[in-house]
Design a protein around this motif. Structure first.
Motif, short mmCIF file in Angstrom:
data_model
loop_
_atom_site.label_atom_id
_atom_site.label_comp_id
_atom_site.label_asym_id
_atom_site.label_seq_id
_atom_site.Cartn_x
_atom_site.Cartn_y
_atom_site.Cartn_z
N ALA A 14 0.83 -1.21 0.00
CA ALA A 14 0.00 0.00 0.00
C ALA A 14 0.87 1.26 0.00
CB ALA A 14 -0.93 0.00 1.22
N LEU A 15 1.97 1.22 0.74
CA LEU A 15 2.87 2.37 0.78
C LEU A 15 3.54 2.59 -0.57
CD1 LEU A 15 4.47 1.70 4.28
CD2 LEU A 15 2.92 3.60 3.69
N LEU A 16 3.98 1.51 -1.20
CA LEU A 16 4.61 1.63 -2.52
C LEU A 16 3.62 2.16 -3.56
CD1 LEU A 16 6.81 -1.58 -2.52
CD2 LEU A 16 7.64 0.77 -2.67
N ASP A 17 2.40 1.64 -3.51
CA ASP A 17 1.38 2.11 -4.46
C ASP A 17 1.05 3.58 -4.22
OD1 ASP A 17 1.29 -0.42 -5.57
OD2 ASP A 17 -0.54 -1.02 -4.51
N ALA A 18 0.95 3.97 -2.96
CA ALA A 18 0.66 5.37 -2.64
C ALA A 18 1.81 6.28 -3.09
CB ALA A 18 0.42 5.53 -1.14
N ALA A 19 3.04 5.84 -2.86
CA ALA A 19 4.19 6.63 -3.28
C ALA A 19 4.23 6.76 -4.80
CB ALA A 19 5.48 6.00 -2.77
N ALA A 20 3.95 5.67 -5.50
CA ALA A 20 3.94 5.72 -6.97
C ALA A 20 2.86 6.67 -7.47
CB ALA A 20 3.73 4.32 -7.54
N GLY A 21 1.71 6.66 -6.83
CA GLY A 21 0.63 7.56 -7.21
C GLY A 21 1.00 9.02 -6.99
N LEU A 22 1.57 9.32 -5.85
CA LEU A 22 2.00 10.70 -5.57
C LEU A 22 3.11 11.12 -6.53
CD1 LEU A 22 1.97 10.59 -1.67
CD2 LEU A 22 0.50 12.00 -3.13
N GLU A 24 3.55 10.07 -9.61
CA GLU A 24 2.92 10.33 -10.91
C GLU A 24 2.22 11.69 -10.92
OE1 GLU A 24 3.11 8.46 -13.74
OE2 GLU A 24 4.43 7.12 -12.64
N GLU A 25 1.58 12.03 -9.82
CA GLU A 25 0.81 13.27 -9.74
C GLU A 25 1.68 14.51 -9.68
OE1 GLU A 25 -1.67 12.78 -6.30
OE2 GLU A 25 -2.64 10.99 -7.13
N GLY A 26 2.83 14.43 -9.00
CA GLY A 26 3.57 15.66 -8.79
C GLY A 26 5.07 15.54 -8.74
N GLY A 27 5.60 14.41 -9.14
CA GLY A 27 7.05 14.24 -9.12
C GLY A 27 7.57 13.94 -7.73
N PRO A 28 8.88 13.78 -7.60
CA PRO A 28 9.48 13.43 -6.31
C PRO A 28 9.17 14.42 -5.19
CG PRO A 28 11.09 13.22 -8.06
CD PRO A 28 9.88 13.86 -8.66
N GLU A 29 9.00 15.70 -5.56
CA GLU A 29 8.71 16.71 -4.54
C GLU A 29 7.36 16.47 -3.86
OE1 GLU A 29 9.10 17.62 -7.95
OE2 GLU A 29 11.26 17.62 -7.67
N ALA A 30 6.45 15.81 -4.55
CA ALA A 30 5.12 15.55 -4.00
C ALA A 30 5.10 14.37 -3.03
CB ALA A 30 4.13 15.28 -5.13
N VAL A 31 6.18 13.63 -2.97
CA VAL A 31 6.24 12.43 -2.14
C VAL A 31 6.90 12.77 -0.81
CG1 VAL A 31 7.10 10.06 -1.94
CG2 VAL A 31 6.41 10.97 -4.19
N THR A 32 6.12 12.62 0.26
CA THR A 32 6.67 12.68 1.62
C THR A 32 6.16 11.44 2.34
OG1 THR A 32 4.79 13.85 2.58
CG2 THR A 32 6.56 15.22 1.61
N LEU A 33 6.87 11.00 3.33
CA LEU A 33 6.42 9.82 4.06
C LEU A 33 5.07 10.06 4.73
CD1 LEU A 33 9.76 8.47 5.57
CD2 LEU A 33 8.45 7.55 3.66
N ARG A 34 4.84 11.27 5.17
CA ARG A 34 3.56 11.61 5.80
C ARG A 34 2.42 11.49 4.78
NH1 ARG A 34 2.92 16.54 9.79
NH2 ARG A 34 3.89 14.97 11.06
N ARG A 97 4.94 7.09 -20.19
CA ARG A 97 3.79 6.92 -19.29
C ARG A 97 4.11 7.25 -17.84
NH1 ARG A 97 1.18 1.31 -21.52
NH2 ARG A 97 0.48 2.16 -23.53
N HIS A 98 5.35 7.06 -17.46
CA HIS A 98 5.76 7.26 -16.06
C HIS A 98 7.07 8.06 -16.02
CE1 HIS A 98 2.75 4.24 -15.14
NE2 HIS A 98 3.31 3.47 -16.04
N PRO A 99 7.04 9.30 -16.50
CA PRO A 99 8.30 10.06 -16.62
C PRO A 99 9.05 10.26 -15.30
CG PRO A 99 6.39 11.48 -16.99
CD PRO A 99 5.89 10.08 -16.93
N HIS A 100 8.33 10.47 -14.21
CA HIS A 100 9.02 10.68 -12.93
C HIS A 100 9.68 9.38 -12.46
CE1 HIS A 100 7.51 14.72 -12.62
NE2 HIS A 100 6.25 14.30 -12.70
N ARG A 101 8.97 8.27 -12.61
CA ARG A 101 9.56 6.98 -12.24
C ARG A 101 10.75 6.69 -13.14
NH1 ARG A 101 6.37 1.58 -10.89
NH2 ARG A 101 4.96 3.22 -10.30
N TYR A 102 10.61 6.96 -14.42
CA TYR A 102 11.68 6.73 -15.38
C TYR A 102 12.94 7.49 -14.97
CZ TYR A 102 14.05 6.60 -19.93
OH TYR A 102 14.95 6.41 -20.93
N ARG A 103 12.78 8.75 -14.62
CA ARG A 103 13.94 9.54 -14.20
C ARG A 103 14.59 8.96 -12.94
NH1 ARG A 103 10.44 14.22 -15.84
NH2 ARG A 103 11.32 14.95 -17.82
N LEU A 104 13.75 8.48 -12.02
CA LEU A 104 14.29 7.84 -10.81
C LEU A 104 15.05 6.56 -11.14
CD1 LEU A 104 11.41 8.09 -8.17
CD2 LEU A 104 13.63 9.24 -8.10
#
Length: 187
Positions: A14-22, A24-34, A97-104
């Motif tokens: 669930a955490l991995l899916d949530a992180a992937a969703g965030l 996709e929505e806003g790039g690495p800056e949008a991902v926080t553990l909270r 399809r997943h540019p932020h993931r691709y860059r990571l």
């Protein structure tokens, strides 16, 4: 009844899916553990029980990207030239399809276990080389493999950065990928 290990695995998923969703929505800056914990519907501390920090979590997302890409390349059917074009298309597709993931995936591994991401990327590269090995002599395998794999990486990075939109190159990413594939002998 769900075992403790099954519950932990479900929380991690669930955490991995949530992180992937965030991501996709806003790039690495949008991902926080909270935010990841809130989106996954778990306690505030749950993400920290699975990931030491944001970098480790994002590295795990990138690792999964490599694992999925490896599975996709390994599952390709057809002649060697068809499978080569399919593998190149898979690289292009994940970038688009997943540019932020691709860059990571192509970034320097970070977090607690950088070796995990490197191993996953190597598995993908080996699956790719297995296809190329059916088309070129052994002596040329790594040269052609690297040219194709890294060439597509550069092409997609240029596309994601808007370099083809300027009109300077008068070509497209797809045309360049096809040109790369055409450089490989037909076996």
């Amino acid at each position: 009844m769900v075992s403790r290990s099954e519950s932990a695995a479900a929380t991690r998923r669930a955490l991995l899916d949530a992180a992937a969703g965030l991501l996709e929505e806003g790039g690495p800056e949008a991902v926080t553990l909270r935010k990841v914990g809130a989106k996954a519907g778990v306690s505030r501390g749950a993400p920290y029980g699975h990931f030491a920090d944001k970098e480790t979590l994002l590295s795990a997302v990138a690792t999964e990207g490599w694992e999925r890409l490896s599975d996709e390349i390994t599952a390709l059917n057809g002649t060697p030239p068809e499978r080569l074009r399919g593998a190149l298309a898979a690289l292009v597709t994940i970038g688009r399809r997943h540019p932020h993931r691709y860059r990571l995936m192509y970034a320097t591994p970070a977090g607690e276990e950088p070796g995990t991401m490197i191993q996953a990327s190597c598995r993908t590269q080996e699956a790719f080389l297995a296809i190329v090995s059916e088309l070129v002599p052994e002596a040329d395998l790594h040269r052609y493999g690297a040219l194709l794999f890294m060439g597509v990486s550069g092409i997609i990075a240029a596309e994601l950065s808007g370099h083809f939109a300027t009109g300077t190159w008068r070509t497209s990413a797809d045309e360049l990928v096809e040109t790369l594939a055409a450089l490989v002998p037909a076996g």
